[in-house]
Design a protein around this motif. Structure first.
Motif, PDB file in Angstrom:
ATOM      1  N   ASP A   1       1.016  -0.760  -0.503  1.00  0.00           N
ATOM      2  CA  ASP A   1      -0.198  -0.287   0.304  1.00  0.00           C
ATOM      3  C   ASP A   1       0.793   1.566   0.241  1.00  0.00           C
ATOM      4  O   ASP A   1       1.393   2.323  -1.022  1.00  0.00           O
ATOM      5  N   ASP A   2       2.096   1.252   1.368  1.00  0.00           N
ATOM      6  CA  ASP A   2       2.752   2.461   0.876  1.00  0.00           C
ATOM      7  C   ASP A   2       3.637   2.967  -0.208  1.00  0.00           C
ATOM      8  O   ASP A   2       3.613   3.621  -1.037  1.00  0.00           O
ATOM      9  N   ALA A   3       4.106   1.880  -0.936  1.00  0.00           N
ATOM     10  CA  ALA A   3       4.792   1.196  -1.760  1.00  0.00           C
ATOM     11  C   ALA A   3       3.970   2.512  -3.294  1.00  0.00           C
ATOM     12  O   ALA A   3       4.581   2.995  -4.039  1.00  0.00           O
ATOM     13  N   GLY A   4       2.313   1.733  -3.428  1.00  0.00           N
ATOM     14  CA  GLY A   4       1.419   2.405  -4.333  1.00  0.00           C
ATOM     15  C   GLY A   4       1.356   3.595  -3.918  1.00  0.00           C
ATOM     16  O   GLY A   4       0.968   4.798  -4.847  1.00  0.00           O
ATOM     17  N   TYR A   5       1.334   3.948  -2.473  1.00  0.00           N
ATOM     18  CA  TYR A   5       1.097   5.553  -2.407  1.00  0.00           C
ATOM     19  C   TYR A   5       1.802   6.280  -2.973  1.00  0.00           C
ATOM     20  O   TYR A   5       1.580   7.179  -3.794  1.00  0.00           O
ATOM     21  N   ALA A   6       3.312   5.628  -2.995  1.00  0.00           N
ATOM     22  CA  ALA A   6       3.784   7.224  -3.589  1.00  0.00           C
ATOM     23  C   ALA A   6       3.994   7.601  -4.843  1.00  0.00           C
ATOM     24  O   ALA A   6       3.950   7.989  -5.387  1.00  0.00           O
ATOM     25  N   VAL A   7       3.303   5.893  -5.673  1.00  0.00           N
ATOM     26  CA  VAL A   7       3.427   6.671  -7.078  1.00  0.00           C
ATOM     27  C   VAL A   7       2.055   7.029  -7.693  1.00  0.00           C
ATOM     28  O   VAL A   7       2.055   7.331  -8.059  1.00  0.00           O
ATOM     29  N   GLY A   8       1.190   6.593  -6.823  1.00  0.00           N
ATOM     30  CA  GLY A   8       0.174   7.508  -6.636  1.00  0.00           C
ATOM     31  C   GLY A   8       0.262   8.748  -6.704  1.00  0.00           C
ATOM     32  O   GLY A   8      -0.658  10.102  -7.658  1.00  0.00           O
ATOM     33  N   ALA A   9       0.889   9.753  -5.146  1.00  0.00           N
ATOM     34  CA  ALA A   9       1.293  10.928  -5.845  1.00  0.00           C
ATOM     35  C   ALA A   9       2.317  11.579  -7.134  1.00  0.00           C
ATOM     36  O   ALA A   9       1.723  13.061  -6.889  1.00  0.00           O
ATOM     37  N   ARG A  10       2.873  11.116  -7.869  1.00  0.00           N
ATOM     38  CA  ARG A  10       2.947  10.909  -8.474  1.00  0.00           C
ATOM     39  C   ARG A  10       2.259  11.098  -9.569  1.00  0.00           C
ATOM     40  O   ARG A  10       2.775  12.319 -10.622  1.00  0.00           O
ATOM     41  N   VAL A  11       2.091  10.512  -9.426  1.00  0.00           N
ATOM     42  CA  VAL A  11       1.380   9.809 -10.831  1.00  0.00           C
ATOM     43  C   VAL A  11       0.238  11.357 -11.001  1.00  0.00           C
ATOM     44  O   VAL A  11      -0.266  12.199 -12.316  1.00  0.00           O
ATOM     45  N   LEU A  12      -0.800  12.120 -10.125  1.00  0.00           N
ATOM     46  CA  LEU A  12      -1.474  12.516 -10.008  1.00  0.00           C
ATOM     47  C   LEU A  12      -0.464  14.027 -10.627  1.00  0.00           C
ATOM     48  O   LEU A  12      -1.946  14.488 -11.006  1.00  0.00           O
ATOM     49  N   GLU A  13       0.826  14.477 -10.101  1.00  0.00           N
ATOM     50  CA  GLU A  13       0.905  15.839 -10.357  1.00  0.00           C
ATOM     51  C   GLU A  13       1.443  15.781 -12.131  1.00  0.00           C
ATOM     52  O   GLU A  13       1.234  16.676 -12.728  1.00  0.00           O
ATOM     53  N   LEU A  14       1.802  14.309 -12.325  1.00  0.00           N
ATOM     54  CA  LEU A  14       2.536  14.316 -13.501  1.00  0.00           C
ATOM     55  C   LEU A  14       1.109  14.456 -14.704  1.00  0.00           C
ATOM     56  O   LEU A  14       0.789  15.239 -15.500  1.00  0.00           O
ATOM     57  N   LEU A  15      -0.347  13.669 -14.038  1.00  0.00           N
ATOM     58  CA  LEU A  15      -1.196  14.157 -15.453  1.00  0.00           C
ATOM     59  C   LEU A  15      -2.154  15.581 -14.883  1.00  0.00           C
ATOM     60  O   LEU A  15      -2.744  15.825 -16.009  1.00  0.00           O
ATOM     61  N   CYS A  16      -2.194  16.021 -13.908  1.00  0.00           N
ATOM     62  CA  CYS A  16      -2.997  17.552 -13.945  1.00  0.00           C
ATOM     63  C   CYS A  16      -2.047  18.010 -14.699  1.00  0.00           C
ATOM     64  O   CYS A  16      -2.558  18.650 -15.860  1.00  0.00           O
ATOM     65  N   ASN A  17      -0.548  17.585 -14.750  1.00  0.00           N
ATOM     66  CA  ASN A  17      -0.387  18.337 -15.382  1.00  0.00           C
ATOM     67  C   ASN A  17      -0.126  18.348 -17.187  1.00  0.00           C
ATOM     68  O   ASN A  17      -0.463  18.951 -17.657  1.00  0.00           O
ATOM     69  N   ARG A  18       0.150  17.585 -17.440  1.00  0.00           N
ATOM     70  CA  ARG A  18       0.362  16.788 -19.286  1.00  0.00           C
ATOM     71  C   ARG A  18      -1.027  16.206 -19.312  1.00  0.00           C
ATOM     72  O   ARG A  18      -1.565  17.388 -20.423  1.00  0.00           O
ATOM     73  N   ASP A  19      -2.391  16.217 -19.147  1.00  0.00           N
ATOM     74  CA  ASP A  19      -3.346  16.085 -19.115  1.00  0.00           C
ATOM     75  C   ASP A  19      -4.549  16.658 -18.953  1.00  0.00           C
ATOM     76  O   ASP A  19      -5.462  16.579 -20.121  1.00  0.00           O
TER      77      ASP A  19
END
Lengths: 141, 195
Positions: free
Chosen positions: B56-74
């Protein structure tokens, strides 16, 4: 109708890690299947030494009156062999397909310890599907 | 040097536009890497609940970064403020980028107001994994639940997210459901915004 009698997978040290029989003929209990596996492992190794041709990679096919035995050895040394009715076609491609299933559902499973007996549900399910006779015919194309 | 003439040289690396990057990654490479992640965590813990928490913790780190990236890109730097907005963002955009397809379904829970479910016939991370019988209800989808939690938390929608196997009649393999239970303040804010 061509039939597959049984399938064995042995690890690189010769221990049996998977045995499946298809219920028709050639059934073995656990001890016998272990013995057959280690016998085959030794014969395969000895044949490499006995061969008059240099660079022999072991026995691929053993033909007898009542059965054929096809063997496939992967690069790391895991051997897959199938005992089937004589003159059954497409066994080599079946063995290669089983090797693909092994790399997918066994090696990518985090709960599988390498060289240990295979207890992976997905591998069993996909293997049963592959061994059905209509699937084997499809592989031959 | 070959090919350098084609690229416009930027004096500052921060001025370079964010590329979309390679769209595809080898599934086998990911599966082997994920398998190693699970095996590594197994050596560090004593029980299954702890292993789930680690994934769960490992996924949390991915989720935080994916949000930032997708907000900017998409999404052109727009922020989601409504519940349904962020849920459909997770269900479509995040799933498309991470797994190559939108999630199978998004449902609202019938028993509780604050529960939503994203269902998938089979999670990509679980595709090659067979759980041994003695591990009970453990689900490597905890990693994906962590990703969803990371996205929701950092977007301002705190929630408890878990992954469950749901047996389906007539199918051998159970479906996977990601259960999202939003915090109380999220529902209050949503009610206020709806007025």
């Amino acid at each position: 109708m061509a039939a597959i009698y049984s399938l064995y997978i042995i690890n690189k040290s010769g221990g049996l890690i998977f045995y499946k029989d298809c219920g028709t003929k050639g059934r073995m209990d656990t001890n016998d299947s272990l013995r057959v596996a280690s016998l085959w492992h030794s014969m395969h190794a000895i044949s490499q030494q006995l061969s008059p041709v240099n660079g022999c990679s072991g026995i691929d096919l053993l033909q007898a009156d009542t059965f054929d035995l096809h063997c496939f050895q992967s690069l790391p040394g895991t051997k897959f062999f199938v005992v089937c009715e004589p003159e059954t076609p497409h066994m080599e491609s079946l063995l290669r397909y089983i090797y693909e299933l092994y790399t997918d559902y066994v090696l990518k499973n985090p709960f599988y310890e390498i060289e240990m007996p295979i207890r992976c549900e997905l591998f069993d399910i996909n293997l049963s599907q592959a061994v059905q006779s209509d699937r084997v015919a499809l592989l031959g194309r | 040097m070959i090919g350098v003439g084609k690229m416009k040289l930027y004096s500052n690396v921060l001025d370079k536009p964010l590329s979309k990057g390679k769209q595809e990654v080898s599934l086998s490479a990911f599966a082997l890497l994920f398998s190693e992640l699970v095996q590594y965590n197994q050596t560090q813990v004593d029980n299954i609940a702890e292993l789930e928490r680690r994934l769960d913790d490992a996924g949390y780190a991915v989720g935080a970064r994916v949000l930032e990236l997708l907000c900017n890109r998409d999404k052109g730097n727009r922020r989601e403020t409504r519940l349904l907005g962020i849920l459909s963002f997770v269900h479509s955009t995040v799933w498309k980028v991470l797994f190559g397809k939108v999630a199978d379904s998004l449902e609202k829970g019938t028993e509780h107001e604050d529960e939503y479910m994203i269902s998938e016939k089979e999670l990509l991370v679980n595709r090659f994994i067979s759980i041994p019988k003695d591990m009970g209800t453990f689900n490597c989808g905890a990693f994906v639940a962590g990703i969803v939690k990371g996205v929701l938390d950092n977007a301002g929608f705190p929630a408890v997210v878990t992954a469950h196997f749901v047996p389906i009649e007539g199918q051998h393999r159970p479906r996977t459901t990601i259960l999202i239970k939003f915090a109380h303040e999220v529902l209050k804010r949503e009610a206020r915004l709806s007025q």
